[in-house]
Design a protein around this motif. Structure first.
Motif, short mmCIF file in Angstrom:
data_model
loop_
_atom_site.label_atom_id
_atom_site.label_comp_id
_atom_site.label_asym_id
_atom_site.label_seq_id
_atom_site.Cartn_x
_atom_site.Cartn_y
_atom_site.Cartn_z
N GLY A 131 0.80 -1.21 0.00
CA GLY A 131 0.00 0.00 0.00
C GLY A 131 0.84 1.26 0.00
O GLY A 131 2.04 1.24 0.30
N VAL A 132 0.18 2.38 -0.33
CA VAL A 132 0.84 3.68 -0.36
C VAL A 132 -0.20 4.75 -0.08
O VAL A 132 -1.37 4.59 -0.48
CB VAL A 132 1.55 3.91 -1.72
CG1 VAL A 132 0.55 3.90 -2.86
CG2 VAL A 132 2.35 5.19 -1.72
N GLN A 133 0.19 5.81 0.61
CA GLN A 133 -0.70 6.94 0.85
C GLN A 133 -0.41 8.01 -0.19
O GLN A 133 0.73 8.48 -0.33
CB GLN A 133 -0.50 7.51 2.26
CG GLN A 133 -1.54 8.54 2.66
CD GLN A 133 -2.92 7.94 2.91
OE1 GLN A 133 -3.03 6.78 3.34
NE2 GLN A 133 -3.97 8.71 2.63
N GLY A 138 -5.66 6.37 0.51
CA GLY A 138 -4.86 5.19 0.80
C GLY A 138 -5.09 4.17 -0.29
O GLY A 138 -6.24 3.79 -0.56
N SER A 140 -4.11 0.42 -1.87
CA SER A 140 -3.50 -0.90 -1.70
C SER A 140 -3.60 -1.67 -3.00
O SER A 140 -4.63 -1.66 -3.67
CB SER A 140 -4.21 -1.68 -0.59
OG SER A 140 -4.11 -1.00 0.65
N GLU A 157 -8.98 3.77 -0.13
CA GLU A 157 -9.60 4.11 1.15
C GLU A 157 -9.55 5.62 1.38
O GLU A 157 -8.52 6.26 1.19
CB GLU A 157 -8.90 3.38 2.29
CG GLU A 157 -8.95 1.87 2.14
CD GLU A 157 -8.52 1.14 3.40
OE1 GLU A 157 -9.18 1.36 4.44
OE2 GLU A 157 -7.55 0.39 3.34
N THR A 158 -10.67 6.17 1.77
CA THR A 158 -10.78 7.58 2.11
C THR A 158 -11.61 7.72 3.38
O THR A 158 -12.23 6.75 3.85
CB THR A 158 -11.46 8.38 0.98
OG1 THR A 158 -12.84 8.02 0.95
CG2 THR A 158 -10.83 8.11 -0.37
N ARG A 162 -14.83 3.33 1.10
CA ARG A 162 -13.86 2.38 0.57
C ARG A 162 -14.33 1.83 -0.78
O ARG A 162 -15.47 1.41 -0.93
CB ARG A 162 -13.72 1.23 1.57
CG ARG A 162 -12.45 0.44 1.55
CD ARG A 162 -12.33 -0.26 2.88
NE ARG A 162 -11.14 -1.05 2.98
CZ ARG A 162 -11.11 -2.38 3.05
NH1 ARG A 162 -12.26 -3.05 2.99
NH2 ARG A 162 -9.98 -3.04 3.14
#
Length: 551
Positions: A131-133, A138, A140, A157-158, A162
């Motif tokens: 994953g990375v922001q 977010g 994945s 993801e926020t 999702r």
């Protein structure tokens, strides 16, 4: 339009209502995230054009709010626009190693690799999630199966909710390259809660699952094993799993392998550099292949979709080093993409005239699709359990059917959108709240132009109606000097050309007579007079260009 902190927006700038040119935007907390940036391939509507690009004006007007571009996998309809558009977008690209290798090669060819940030996301090991922001998103990477290494779904993801964005995928228990889809991992993702599933619609009309890549080996080995002459297999260059299969079949059938086509060479290079195709057999060049006994060579070539510049087209017309004769075999180990029927048929007819035997997926099990059929879609719904389905990656007929199918399988809500529709995914019920401008650009040589701009429209008119050039000299007194000169291109007056030119010249001369007029008015009078002659002779209205030279 600026996304609010408590909402999640979605907008496709390409790939919804069409196959190819996938570009998807997610908006949240004042920022936008792009997923994929691909091309589609031109047809006869775009004379002289090979590649069609998405018009990204909507997000280009908001570059300060774009935080990054995430690439799901390395197919051209998902990464092909990056060499031409990524530098101007000015944000980092995020991709796993194989996809990143393909992108880097493309950027290097365009000479802008040093000006584009490419961040490599290493795949997670032992069932984990990489994953990375990226700004407020977010992201994945979830490895699935497809017809290329490292196809990834994305969990986005926020604070608003999702999303599970599938990219291109299928279920394959024996994928040859890469890992099979993990039901346990997808079930865990569903258990954690998924608000929206954004999902591939390509094969929604298929009542059966797409099938495993491993199963193709048997069919290919059978067909190649019984062939008496040279065998050429054409497949999608990016299908590294199929290349692996063909390498194994070459060994099994005692044939030397020859790989021809720039895109195939690129895929092999990147695959080996990222740990794939390590046991691929040593290949021979086309010159060596032609010196081998016919039954001892297996050729892999690009061009199964009828591309006029690809290797297969040049083999068919005799302009390639590889030659095929009576009794040789061509296996089309790929699906015929809608819209390519005429181009493929032209090549197949040329090969048939040479006495070449052709085998497609209709005659033998020589291909499986990389996209999910209905059983696979149903299984994905059960694992992910979304509240809402948003179909993408399909023509309108695919997406509408996908929406109906999802509802019949128990997904609570589905909404069909098309390029340019801005949806509010969350919170509350999904609804359309606006429109983004969308369109197409074309790559014409080294120049990017509007697909329906003056250049392409002029080219269409020339292609349809032909062109006439008229040159007239006038003296200082405004009188014509000598006879107008006429040149004709593409106007249907082959046998009567001399008489037609004489008639057109007479009309041009007549239009010059009379009172002295402004140059522009004279030019228009001549243009209309000559075009009337052309219409009278042919029923066509060619483009008429008039040059007036003042002595």
């Amino acid at each position: 339009m600026t996304p609010k902190t408590n909402e999640l927006l979605f907008c496709a700038l390409g790939g919804s209502g069409e196959i190819g040119m996938n570009v998807n935007l997610y908006g949240h907390a004042g920022k936008w995230l792009m997923v994929d940036c691909g091309v589609t391939f031109a047809d006869a509507a775009y004379p002289g054009i090979d590649i069609v690009l998405p018009d990204l004006s909507f997000i280009e007007d908001r570059l300060g709010d774009l935080v990054g571009i995430v690439l799901t996998h390395g197919h051209e309809d998902h990464i092909g626009a990056l060499p031409y558009l990524a530098e101007d977008l000015g944000v980092p690209l995020y991709a796993t190693p194989f996809t990143a290798g393909l992108i880097r090669g493309k950027l290097e060819e365009e000479g802008n690799a040093h000006r584009v940030k490419l961040r490599v996301i290493q795949p997670a090991k032992d069932g984990g999630i990489a994953g990375v922001q990226i700004g407020p998103f977010g992201v994945s990477f979830i490895e699935l199966s497809h017809s290329i290494p490292e196809p990834n779904a994305l969990v986005i993801e926020t604070k608003a909710g999702r999303v599970f964005h599938t990219g291109d995928w299928k279920l394959d228990p024996t994928p040859v390259i890469g890992k099979p889809t993990s039901p346990a991992q997808l079930t865990r993702i569903g258990d954690a809660g998924v608000d929206v599933l954004v999902c591939d619609s390509t094969n929604v009309f298929n009542a059966e699952a797409s099938g495993s890549e491993a199963s193709v080996r048997v069919g290919l080995a059978e067909q190649i094993g019984r062939a008496k002459g040279r065998v050429l297999v054409t497949t999608f260059a990016s299908n590294a799993a199929r290349l692996h299969t063909l390498g194994e079949v070459a060994k099994e059938t005692g044939r030397k392998l020859c790989v021809t086509g720039r895109s195939l060479d690129r895929i092999l290079k990147v695959a080996r550099a990222t740990g794939y195709l390590g046991d691929f057999p040593e290949t021979v060049d086309p010159e060596t292949a032609m010196r081998l006994p016919k039954n001892k060579v297996l050729i892999v070539a690009t061009g199964g979709q009828g591309e006029p510049r690809a290797a297969l087209a040049r083999v068919a017309d005799g302009s390639h080093t590889i030659k095929l004769d009576f009794g040789d075999t061509v296996i089309f180990s790929s699906k015929q993409i809608p819209g390519n029927e005429v181009a493929i048929g032209k090549i197949q007819n040329t090969l048939a005239a040479k006495g070449v035997v052709m085998i497609t997926e209709r005659q033998a099990h020589v291909h499986v699709s990389g996209h999910p059929g209905r059983p696979e879609l149903s299984q994905m719904y059960k694992w992910i359990r979304p509240e809402v389905l948003v179909p993408v990656h399909g023509e309108m007929r695919h997406m509408m059917e996908h929406a109906r199918f999802a509802l019949s399988e128990g997904v609570p809500q589905s909404i069909v959108q098309s390029d340019g529709d801005i949806l509010r995914l969350l919170p509350g019920k999904v609804e359309k709240i606006g429109n983004a401008g969308v369109g197409r650009l074309v790559l014409d040589g080294d120049v990017i132009l509007p697909a329906d701009g003056s250049t392409i429209n002029e080219r269409r008119r020339l292609a349809i109606n032909g062109q006439i050039s008229v040159a007239v000299a006038i003296g200082r007194d405004g009188r014509a000097l000598g006879r107008p000169q006429i040149r004709v291109q593409g106007v249907p007056v082959e046998e009567d050309r001399a008489a037609f030119v004489e008639d057109a010249a007479e009309a041009a001369a007549e239009a010059m007579k009379g009172q002295k007029r402004e140059i522009d008015r004279r030019r228009e009078d001549i243009r209309l007079a000559v075009r009337r002659v052309a219409t009278r002779w042919t029923g066509k209205k060619p483009v008429v260009d008039v040059l007036i030279v003042e002595a």
